[in-house]
Design a protein around this motif. Structure first.
Motif, PDB file in Angstrom:
ATOM      1  N   GLY A   2       0.817  -1.205   0.000  1.00 14.04           N
ATOM      2  CA  GLY A   2       0.000   0.000   0.000  1.00 14.04           C
ATOM      3  C   GLY A   2       0.853   1.258   0.000  1.00 14.04           C
TER       4      GLY A   2
ATOM      5  N   VAL B 191       0.582   5.779  -0.945  1.00 14.30           N
ATOM      6  CA  VAL B 191      -0.337   6.895  -1.157  1.00 14.30           C
ATOM      7  C   VAL B 191      -0.070   7.497  -2.534  1.00 14.30           C
ATOM      8  CG1 VAL B 191      -1.102   9.157  -0.344  1.00 14.30           C
ATOM      9  CG2 VAL B 191      -0.510   7.372   1.309  1.00 14.30           C
TER      10      VAL B 191
ATOM     11  N   GLU C 254      -2.640   1.906  -4.622  1.00 15.52           N
ATOM     12  CA  GLU C 254      -2.627   3.308  -4.235  1.00 15.52           C
ATOM     13  C   GLU C 254      -3.843   3.679  -3.395  1.00 15.52           C
ATOM     14  OE1 GLU C 254      -2.177   5.703  -7.752  1.00 15.52           O
ATOM     15  OE2 GLU C 254       0.015   5.544  -7.661  1.00 15.52           O
ATOM     16  N   ALA C 255      -3.607   4.530  -2.411  1.00 12.68           N
ATOM     17  CA  ALA C 255      -4.671   5.090  -1.581  1.00 12.68           C
ATOM     18  C   ALA C 255      -4.589   6.605  -1.673  1.00 12.68           C
ATOM     19  CB  ALA C 255      -4.508   4.641  -0.130  1.00 12.68           C
ATOM     20  N   GLU C 256      -5.679   7.285  -1.338  1.00 13.76           N
ATOM     21  CA  GLU C 256      -5.688   8.739  -1.485  1.00 13.76           C
ATOM     22  C   GLU C 256      -5.054   9.466  -0.306  1.00 13.76           C
ATOM     23  OE1 GLU C 256     -10.146   9.887   0.128  1.00 13.76           O
ATOM     24  OE2 GLU C 256      -9.918   9.259  -1.957  1.00 13.76           O
ATOM     25  N   SER C 257      -4.808   8.749   0.791  1.00 11.16           N
ATOM     26  CA  SER C 257      -4.213   9.374   1.972  1.00 11.16           C
ATOM     27  C   SER C 257      -3.613   8.295   2.863  1.00 11.16           C
ATOM     28  CB  SER C 257      -5.270  10.156   2.764  1.00 11.16           C
ATOM     29  OG  SER C 257      -6.218   9.264   3.333  1.00 11.16           O
TER      30      SER C 257
ATOM     31  N   VAL D 137      -6.441   6.297   4.554  1.00 10.85           N
ATOM     32  CA  VAL D 137      -7.025   5.265   3.696  1.00 10.85           C
ATOM     33  C   VAL D 137      -6.045   4.106   3.530  1.00 10.85           C
ATOM     34  CG1 VAL D 137      -7.917   4.756   1.390  1.00 10.85           C
ATOM     35  CG2 VAL D 137      -8.495   6.920   2.503  1.00 10.85           C
ATOM     36  N   ASN D 138      -4.766   4.419   3.461  1.00  9.84           N
ATOM     37  CA  ASN D 138      -3.749   3.371   3.362  1.00  9.84           C
ATOM     38  C   ASN D 138      -3.810   2.444   4.577  1.00  9.84           C
ATOM     39  OD1 ASN D 138      -1.738   2.245   1.739  1.00  9.84           O
ATOM     40  ND2 ASN D 138      -0.097   3.449   2.655  1.00  9.84           N
TER      41      ASN D 138
ATOM     42  N   LYS E 177      -6.472   2.022   6.513  1.00 14.50           N
ATOM     43  CA  LYS E 177      -7.740   1.292   6.426  1.00 14.50           C
ATOM     44  C   LYS E 177      -7.601   0.079   5.510  1.00 14.50           C
ATOM     45  CE  LYS E 177     -10.809   5.242   7.272  1.00 14.50           C
ATOM     46  NZ  LYS E 177     -11.803   6.172   6.669  1.00 14.50           N
ATOM     47  N   ASN E 178      -6.881   0.270   4.410  1.00  9.68           N
ATOM     48  CA  ASN E 178      -6.660  -0.850   3.490  1.00  9.68           C
ATOM     49  C   ASN E 178      -5.861  -1.965   4.153  1.00  9.68           C
ATOM     50  OD1 ASN E 178      -8.045   0.475   1.475  1.00  9.68           O
ATOM     51  ND2 ASN E 178      -6.214   1.174   0.395  1.00  9.68           N
TER      52      ASN E 178
ATOM     53  N   LYS F 109      -6.844  -5.377   2.340  1.00  9.89           N
ATOM     54  CA  LYS F 109      -6.742  -5.122   0.903  1.00  9.89           C
ATOM     55  C   LYS F 109      -5.277  -5.076   0.477  1.00  9.89           C
ATOM     56  CE  LYS F 109     -11.083  -2.546   0.538  1.00  9.89           C
ATOM     57  NZ  LYS F 109     -11.711  -1.232   0.226  1.00  9.89           N
TER      58      LYS F 109
ATOM     59  N   ILE G  53       2.264  -1.645   4.206  1.00  9.93           N
ATOM     60  CA  ILE G  53       2.154  -0.281   3.687  1.00  9.93           C
ATOM     61  C   ILE G  53       3.437   0.499   3.944  1.00  9.93           C
ATOM     62  CG2 ILE G  53      -0.352  -0.209   3.985  1.00  9.93           C
ATOM     63  CD1 ILE G  53       0.123   1.596   6.463  1.00  9.93           C
TER      64      ILE G  53
END
Length: 260
Positions: free
Chosen positions: A138, A140, A159-162, A165-166, A168-169, A174, A178
């Protein structure tokens, strides 16, 4: 030369400087874009965070009357600065890939970039990036990580938006591991819904890198290169006067950040 002529000459100089976009002493201002990235910078913490205080302090040392920040999502933070709608953005890690559009300030102390996983995930890591190949990593979107990770096409990156969120993944499985700044991870895991997961997260050793922080000044800004030079002079003054150390102490970051 009589008094009236001197006044007219001074007025002409003021008008000329104004047309050239050069502020008079005490009237220098700058506008930068940034993001919510506690504990480094946030609208919700004292003084907007360590990096915010350092940046404002450096510009104040350089004689600026104001350094204003616009808080945005990361990709928009970078984009607006790139097209010259702000003098620059921060905090950023150094990357040669950005030098087409930006010039980097002198370094400010930053934290350790690390890998984090759930303790239940079996991952033997000794510091070699290729050891991550079997796992979903993971990251960002738009963040600079390490040169090796960013160039590793063999890794499966999600990719995550923040950073939130990273994380949370990671919790929802998911991703398996990270990339995150350790101080950011510590802050997020100490608050709100994330706190219940704190005991389930493992920070892997060794750290990826200790990452100094920079202001990335836009080459599209009409105030370049002066605004960058002013900032660097102010930053040096802030450090030499002991004010930098005082800011670090205020935010509890002494010994937790560095430039190498």
């Amino acid at each position: 030369m009589n008094g009236n002529m001197i006044k007219r000459l001074l007025l002409a100089v003021v008008i000329l400087l104004t047309l050239m976009g050069i502020g008079l002493a005490g009237d220098l201002k700058t506008r930068l874009t940034t993001l919510e990235w506690p504990p480094y910078i946030s609208q919700n913490i004292d003084g907007q965070g360590y990096v915010a205080e350092v940046v404002k302090g450096a510009f104040k040392e350089a004689g600026y009357s104001d350094a204003s920040f616009v808080f945005l999502e990361w990709t928009e933070t970078v984009r607006l600065a790139q097209v010259g709608k702000a003098d620059g953005y921060f905090p950023e890690y150094y990357s040669a890939t950005l030098e087409k559009d930006f010039e980097f300030s002198d370094a400010m102390p930053g934290g350790a970039l690390v890998l984090a996983k759930l303790k239940e995930v079996s991952l033997a890591y000794t510091g070699k990036v290729e050891e991550l190949k079997p796992f979903k990593l993971g990251v960002v979107a738009g963040y600079i990580n390490t040169e090796e990770i960013d160039s590793a096409d063999y890794l499966t990156k999600v990719e995550a938006e923040s950073d939130s969120v990273n994380l949370k993944n990671l919790f929802s499985k998911k991703v398996d591991v990270i990339v995150i700044d350790q101080l950011v991870a510590d802050m997020l895991l100490s608050e709100g819904l994330f706190s219940k997961f704190a005991g389930k997260v493992e920070i892997l050793a060794p750290v990826l890198e200790v990452k100094p922080l920079y202001v990335a000044f836009s080459k599209s800004s009409p105030n370049m290169p002066g605004v960058k030079d002013d900032f660097n002079k102010g930053l040096a003054s802030l450090a030499a006067s002991g004010k930098m150390d005082a800011i670090l102490k205020k935010h509890g970051l002494e010994g937790k950040v560095g430039v190498e």
